[in-house]
Design a protein around this motif. Structure first.
Motif, PDB file in Angstrom:
ATOM      1  N   ILE A  55     -40.705  35.704  -4.428  1.00 13.78           N
ATOM      2  CA  ILE A  55     -41.862  34.959  -3.920  1.00 13.78           C
ATOM      3  C   ILE A  55     -41.521  34.310  -2.586  1.00 13.78           C
ATOM      4  O   ILE A  55     -42.269  34.382  -1.629  1.00 13.78           O
ATOM      5  CB  ILE A  55     -42.307  33.870  -4.925  1.00 13.78           C
ATOM      6  CG1 ILE A  55     -42.803  34.512  -6.215  1.00 13.78           C
ATOM      7  CG2 ILE A  55     -43.387  32.980  -4.312  1.00 13.78           C
ATOM      8  CD1 ILE A  55     -43.270  33.506  -7.270  1.00 13.78           C
ATOM      9  N   ASP A  56     -40.376  33.636  -2.548  1.00 20.28           N
ATOM     10  CA  ASP A  56     -40.026  32.863  -1.346  1.00 20.28           C
ATOM     11  C   ASP A  56     -38.519  32.975  -1.115  1.00 20.28           C
ATOM     12  O   ASP A  56     -37.726  32.243  -1.703  1.00 20.28           O
ATOM     13  CB  ASP A  56     -40.444  31.401  -1.564  1.00 20.28           C
ATOM     14  CG  ASP A  56     -40.179  30.540  -0.338  1.00 20.28           C
ATOM     15  OD1 ASP A  56     -39.508  31.025   0.599  1.00 20.28           O
ATOM     16  OD2 ASP A  56     -40.646  29.389  -0.320  1.00 20.28           O
ATOM     17  N   PRO A  57     -38.115  33.896  -0.219  1.00 24.01           N
ATOM     18  CA  PRO A  57     -36.672  34.112  -0.018  1.00 24.01           C
ATOM     19  C   PRO A  57     -35.963  32.899   0.583  1.00 24.01           C
ATOM     20  O   PRO A  57     -34.734  32.848   0.588  1.00 24.01           O
ATOM     21  CB  PRO A  57     -36.616  35.293   0.966  1.00 24.01           C
ATOM     22  CG  PRO A  57     -38.005  35.805   1.096  1.00 24.01           C
ATOM     23  CD  PRO A  57     -38.949  34.768   0.599  1.00 24.01           C
ATOM     24  N   THR A  58     -36.713  31.932   1.072  1.00 20.43           N
ATOM     25  CA  THR A  58     -36.049  30.795   1.732  1.00 20.43           C
ATOM     26  C   THR A  58     -35.704  29.655   0.774  1.00 20.43           C
ATOM     27  O   THR A  58     -35.111  28.666   1.194  1.00 20.43           O
ATOM     28  CB  THR A  58     -36.933  30.220   2.868  1.00 20.43           C
ATOM     29  OG1 THR A  58     -38.089  29.616   2.266  1.00 20.43           O
ATOM     30  CG2 THR A  58     -37.349  31.293   3.855  1.00 20.43           C
ATOM     31  N   VAL A  59     -36.074  29.780  -0.499  1.00 20.72           N
ATOM     32  CA  VAL A  59     -35.743  28.674  -1.412  1.00 20.72           C
ATOM     33  C   VAL A  59     -34.229  28.554  -1.573  1.00 20.72           C
ATOM     34  O   VAL A  59     -33.503  29.542  -1.445  1.00 20.72           O
ATOM     35  CB  VAL A  59     -36.395  28.850  -2.814  1.00 20.72           C
ATOM     36  CG1 VAL A  59     -37.881  28.624  -2.750  1.00 20.72           C
ATOM     37  CG2 VAL A  59     -36.045  30.196  -3.438  1.00 20.72           C
ATOM     38  N   GLU A  60     -33.780  27.322  -1.825  1.00 17.89           N
ATOM     39  CA  GLU A  60     -32.350  27.089  -2.065  1.00 17.89           C
ATOM     40  C   GLU A  60     -32.207  26.710  -3.535  1.00 17.89           C
ATOM     41  O   GLU A  60     -32.841  25.768  -3.996  1.00 17.89           O
ATOM     42  CB  GLU A  60     -31.846  25.970  -1.162  1.00 17.89           C
ATOM     43  CG  GLU A  60     -31.913  26.352   0.304  1.00 17.89           C
ATOM     44  CD  GLU A  60     -31.531  25.185   1.199  1.00 17.89           C
ATOM     45  OE1 GLU A  60     -30.417  24.663   1.062  1.00 17.89           O
ATOM     46  OE2 GLU A  60     -32.378  24.800   2.030  1.00 17.89           O
ATOM     47  N   LEU A  61     -31.383  27.468  -4.245  1.00 19.90           N
ATOM     48  CA  LEU A  61     -31.364  27.350  -5.703  1.00 19.90           C
ATOM     49  C   LEU A  61     -30.066  26.738  -6.220  1.00 19.90           C
ATOM     50  O   LEU A  61     -28.974  27.068  -5.743  1.00 19.90           O
ATOM     51  CB  LEU A  61     -31.577  28.732  -6.321  1.00 19.90           C
ATOM     52  CG  LEU A  61     -32.888  29.406  -5.878  1.00 19.90           C
ATOM     53  CD1 LEU A  61     -32.989  30.814  -6.446  1.00 19.90           C
ATOM     54  CD2 LEU A  61     -34.106  28.579  -6.288  1.00 19.90           C
ATOM     55  N   VAL A  62     -30.241  25.845  -7.193  1.00 17.35           N
ATOM     56  CA  VAL A  62     -29.100  25.159  -7.801  1.00 17.35           C
ATOM     57  C   VAL A  62     -28.954  25.649  -9.235  1.00 17.35           C
ATOM     58  O   VAL A  62     -29.857  25.463 -10.054  1.00 17.35           O
ATOM     59  CB  VAL A  62     -29.329  23.628  -7.848  1.00 17.35           C
ATOM     60  CG1 VAL A  62     -28.060  22.906  -8.326  1.00 17.35           C
ATOM     61  CG2 VAL A  62     -29.801  23.088  -6.513  1.00 17.35           C
ATOM     62  N   VAL A  63     -27.834  26.275  -9.536  1.00 20.43           N
ATOM     63  CA  VAL A  63     -27.600  26.731 -10.911  1.00 20.43           C
ATOM     64  C   VAL A  63     -26.843  25.617 -11.650  1.00 20.43           C
ATOM     65  O   VAL A  63     -26.069  24.872 -11.035  1.00 20.43           O
ATOM     66  CB  VAL A  63     -26.832  28.076 -10.891  1.00 20.43           C
ATOM     67  CG1 VAL A  63     -25.375  27.907 -10.492  1.00 20.43           C
ATOM     68  CG2 VAL A  63     -26.937  28.794 -12.213  1.00 20.43           C
ATOM     69  N   CYS A  64     -27.095  25.494 -12.961  1.00 21.14           N
ATOM     70  CA  CYS A  64     -26.445  24.409 -13.719  1.00 21.14           C
ATOM     71  C   CYS A  64     -24.953  24.647 -13.880  1.00 21.14           C
ATOM     72  O   CYS A  64     -24.545  25.688 -14.417  1.00 21.14           O
ATOM     73  CB  CYS A  64     -27.016  24.310 -15.130  1.00 21.14           C
ATOM     74  SG  CYS A  64     -28.678  23.718 -15.216  1.00 21.14           S
ATOM     75  N   GLY A  65     -24.168  23.671 -13.488  1.00 30.94           N
ATOM     76  CA  GLY A  65     -22.746  23.644 -13.819  1.00 30.94           C
ATOM     77  C   GLY A  65     -22.581  22.793 -15.075  1.00 30.94           C
ATOM     78  O   GLY A  65     -23.477  22.732 -15.912  1.00 30.94           O
ATOM     79  N   SER A  66     -21.468  22.081 -15.171  1.00 26.51           N
ATOM     80  CA  SER A  66     -21.205  21.311 -16.392  1.00 26.51           C
ATOM     81  C   SER A  66     -21.783  19.909 -16.312  1.00 26.51           C
ATOM     82  O   SER A  66     -21.836  19.294 -15.248  1.00 26.51           O
ATOM     83  CB  SER A  66     -19.696  21.217 -16.632  1.00 26.51           C
ATOM     84  OG  SER A  66     -19.196  22.494 -16.966  1.00 26.51           O
ATOM     85  N   SER A  67     -22.152  19.393 -17.499  1.00 28.53           N
ATOM     86  CA  SER A  67     -22.724  18.048 -17.603  1.00 28.53           C
ATOM     87  C   SER A  67     -21.669  16.968 -17.433  1.00 28.53           C
ATOM     88  O   SER A  67     -22.016  15.798 -17.309  1.00 28.53           O
ATOM     89  CB  SER A  67     -23.350  17.843 -18.966  1.00 28.53           C
ATOM     90  OG  SER A  67     -24.175  18.895 -19.263  1.00 28.53           O
TER      91      SER A  67
END
Ligand code: AHR
Length: 513
Positions: free
Chosen positions: A208-220
């Motif tokens: 949809i939007d190639p410019t989004v910056e994505l954060v994947v979950c690391g550890s809590s």
């Protein structure tokens, strides 16, 4: 009687050795639908200072003074059961729902449109939106992105426009769920399952939007039993399509065997945060090497703070007939010592500015927060407000310099011997220099020497310290703990040497011109 000694420490500031640019996003915060963060925190229609949207202006003024940039929203554990559509459209048609994370009732009076409008009112420039990967998945994440970012001409973008937002919200930064490694999380997953889901959501969102910056979950937390293996599995599956991996960390003094609190280790909490960052950075590098990737992934430390977990203020309501709206939850009252630890954690983030490109202290108002409010009454600054506002004011837009620091040690039971002084130097955006330092010793003051390059003509120093470690700001005594000018600072202009005495358990900001 305890003997008071002196520690000594020396910091050499050298502009030729940089850690990295201090990203504005390092000064982020977090607004979750939890307790009174939103309701009677930032939003309270009918409050004497509220505007026509119900936004408390006294809180907005404090948020501006604090210097917050990015705001993560709407959770947190809350997001893992959230249906974003509940929070859009006419307010009187929005459903009331159970919030399982905090055993509360969510009225949905406040949602995405209100958050975007509130951010515009504060002058904070960025919304960091989290999608629900607990009870939901790919389709709902794509719907939310289309609703938020597609300009017009589709069902969801037109729905947004009909709901009053003609222009897209243009949200750049997105969290792919929240703390999915945590067994307490609604829809908790194994690293394998979460990694697969996050990879497909990331790829879809980019379509949809190639410019989004994505954060994947690391550890809590650094202490999670799955720490390390979680990061490795999740990054392996998502690496090319994400920009950040998250870290979360909360610190509190642990109880000694005799019931007293281990304050020495608590004051050195930055040692754990530093190790956490270095460990995650090593896993990022190993993954990059194994995948022969050209792409870089940074750390988003998007929940950090002092939090007295398990204590009375954090007890969630119970009972099938007891789901209160905006109850008092996680309303920790911070002491002078807590503010020193908070400042120390901020120094640690700055020292790792090359790897940590975003960070959000949790949370902004009422819930483990630097700003407290009384419904219908005043708003005030907790002790932790001060290290944050001073650091944001001086360090935003600056460059973190390599810390060439030699310090006498202090002993802790948790981390062994650690530097008594933690410090970082920042070349500020206007060319001046800032140094932030904490004295972690419980009883010894420190003679701190700073060698600075170039011609120095003035130094201002402010120290937060209280002889009573547990002194705090409250509704009744709102300015009990504030920073004071540190008159011990002297400057030898010829040699470029600053000397200052740092009291025990203190946080100090120096501004050198
Ligand atoms: O900030 C409070 C809670 O701490 C958040 O909801 C969750 O993500 C974390 O465990």
């Amino acid at each position: 009687m305890d003997q008071q000694n002196h520690l000594s420490a020396r910091l050499v500031v050298d502009d030729d050795f940089e850690v990295g640019a201090v990203q504005d996003r390092l000064f982020g915060s977090f607004v979750e639908h939890l307790g009174r963060c939103v309701y009677t925190g930032i939003y309270e229609p009918g409050h004497p200072t509220a505007d026509e949207s119900g936004f408390r202006q006294d809180v907005i003024d404090l948020v501006r003074e604090l210097g917050v940039t990015t705001v993560r929203y709407p959770g947190g554990n809350f997001v893992s059961g959230y249906r974003w559509e509940d929070g859009i459209g006419p307010k009187d048609e929005r459903p009331h729902r159970l919030d399982l994370a905090w055993h509360s009732t969510e009225t949905n009076e406040f949602g995405l449109h209100e958050m975007a409008a509130w951010l515009a009112a504060t002058g904070s420039n960025e919304l960091m939106e989290a999608v629900n990967l607990g009870t939901r998945g790919l389709e709902e994440a794509l719907d939310l992105l289309e609703y938020a970012n597609v300009p017009e001409g589709t069902e969801l973008s037109e729905q947004r426009r009909a709901n009053g937002a003609e222009k897209p919200f243009g949200i750049r930064m997105w969290c792919l769920g929240n703390e999915m490694d945590g067994p307490w999380q609604l829809g908790h997953k194994s690293a394998e399952d979460y990694g697969k889901l996050a990879a497909s959501v990331a790829a879809g969102m980019r379509q949809i939007d190639p410019t989004v910056e994505l954060v994947v979950c690391g550890s809590s937390s650094h202490d999670m039993p799955t720490f390390g293996a979680w990061e490795q599995t999740v990054l392996e599956k998502t690496y090319e399509n994400v920009d950040f991996i998250s870290c979360h960390a909360y610190y509190q003094p642990q109880r000694n065997d005799d019931g007293t609190r281990d304050m020495a280790s608590f004051l050195a909490s930055g040692v754990d945060m530093d190790g956490f960052i270095k460990d995650v950075a090593a896993i990022i590098d190993a993954t990059k090497a194994r995948l022969k990737s050209e792409h870089d992934v940074f750390i988003s430390f998007d929940e950090w703070n002092v939090w007295y977990q398990g204590e009375e203020p954090s007890k969630v309501p119970e009972g099938i007939d007891n789901w209160p709206v905006a109850p008092h939850l996680l309303e920790d009252v911070y002491s002078a010592a807590d503010a020193v630890v908070f400042g120390d954690l901020l120094i640690t983030l700055l020292k790792n500015a090359d790897r940590v490109h975003a960070a959000c202290f949790a949370q902004l108002v009422n819930v483990i927060a630097p700003i407290m409010t009384e419904p219908g009454g005043p708003a005030w600054r907790q002790t932790t407000f001060y290290p944050f506002s001073a650091t944001a004011r001086l360090a935003k837009g600056g460059t973190a310099l390599e810390p060439k620091l030699a310090s006498d040690p202090v002993c802790t039971s948790r981390y062994g011997e650690v530097d008594g002084i933690n410090a970082v130097a920042i070349r500020c955006a206007d060319g001046t220099l800032a140094v932030f330092a904490t004295n972690r010793s419980l009883k010894d003051s420190c003679e701190f020497e700073i060698k600075v390059p170039g011609t120095v003509c003035a130094v201002e120093a402010n120290t937060l310290h209280d002889d009573d470690l547990f002194a705090a700001n409250t509704l009744q005594d709102q300015e009990r703990v504030v920073p004071h000018t540190n008159d011990t600072a002297t400057l030898d202009a010829a040699s470029g040497t600053i000397r200052i005495t740092l009291p025990p358990v203190s946080w100090t900001a120096l501004h050198v011109r």
